[in-house]
Design a protein around this motif. Sequence first.
Motif, PDB file in Angstrom:
ATOM      1  N   ASN A 249      32.455  40.841  37.713  1.00 20.02           N
ATOM      2  CA  ASN A 249      33.748  41.310  37.996  1.00 20.02           C
ATOM      3  C   ASN A 249      33.368  41.272  39.263  1.00 20.02           C
ATOM      4  O   ASN A 249      35.026  40.772  40.006  1.00 20.02           O
ATOM      5  N   ILE A 250      33.854  42.157  40.188  1.00 17.30           N
ATOM      6  CA  ILE A 250      33.792  42.436  41.378  1.00 17.30           C
ATOM      7  C   ILE A 250      33.408  41.149  42.618  1.00 17.30           C
ATOM      8  O   ILE A 250      34.144  41.040  43.241  1.00 17.30           O
TER       9      ILE A 250
ATOM     10  N   ARG B  64      37.944  35.797  45.149  1.00 20.10           N
ATOM     11  CA  ARG B  64      38.928  34.862  45.005  1.00 20.10           C
ATOM     12  C   ARG B  64      39.562  35.242  46.307  1.00 20.10           C
ATOM     13  O   ARG B  64      41.465  34.644  46.038  1.00 20.10           O
ATOM     14  N   GLU B  65      39.926  36.636  45.719  1.00 15.40           N
ATOM     15  CA  GLU B  65      40.715  37.504  47.488  1.00 15.40           C
ATOM     16  C   GLU B  65      40.226  36.773  48.793  1.00 15.40           C
ATOM     17  O   GLU B  65      41.024  36.530  49.940  1.00 15.40           O
TER      18      GLU B  65
ATOM     19  N   ASP C  35      36.198  38.659  42.272  1.00 17.69           N
ATOM     20  CA  ASP C  35      37.682  39.455  42.181  1.00 17.69           C
ATOM     21  C   ASP C  35      37.249  39.388  43.699  1.00 17.69           C
ATOM     22  O   ASP C  35      38.107  38.906  44.958  1.00 17.69           O
TER      23      ASP C  35
ATOM     24  N   ARG D   9      33.036  51.786  40.512  1.00  8.89           N
ATOM     25  CA  ARG D   9      34.087  50.839  39.411  1.00  8.89           C
ATOM     26  C   ARG D   9      32.914  51.269  38.414  1.00  8.89           C
ATOM     27  O   ARG D   9      33.257  51.862  36.972  1.00  8.89           O
TER      28      ARG D   9
END
Length: 142
Positions: A30-31, A37-38, A34, A5
Amino acid sequence: MTMLRAHAYFLKQDRPLVNAQAWLGRILHNICMDLHRERQRFIESPVEEQSEELDERAAVLDECSAEEILLKHERAREVRACIERLKPHLREPLKMRFLDDMAYPEIADALGLTNSNVRKRVQLAYDELRVWLARFHPSRRT
């Protein structure tokens, strides 16, 4: 994943980075958010919602051109090659942290190191990876 990324964002940068370490740290954060949350959605969602989500992901992959897919694979190979070139004392903590998703205290226990030493080794690995990846695209500087 973070380096992939970062590499993609780095190519889009219009101006030089002021603090590359903070920039990479923010991308990593941020990853991680993410992924968290996933995982939460995956745990909490019923089977029907999971299959809908998989269908959506498949649609996104269908929209990617063959060139984009090949480019992503090539970038992943570049990052893997750079990781494998790291010295073992830097490579192992990096892999344990980001591939095995281990916490710093767990890594410290497994390797017989202090928590701060593990963090420093991961930081040094990041620095080396950033330099090596910049060689693939020398027109871009951090």
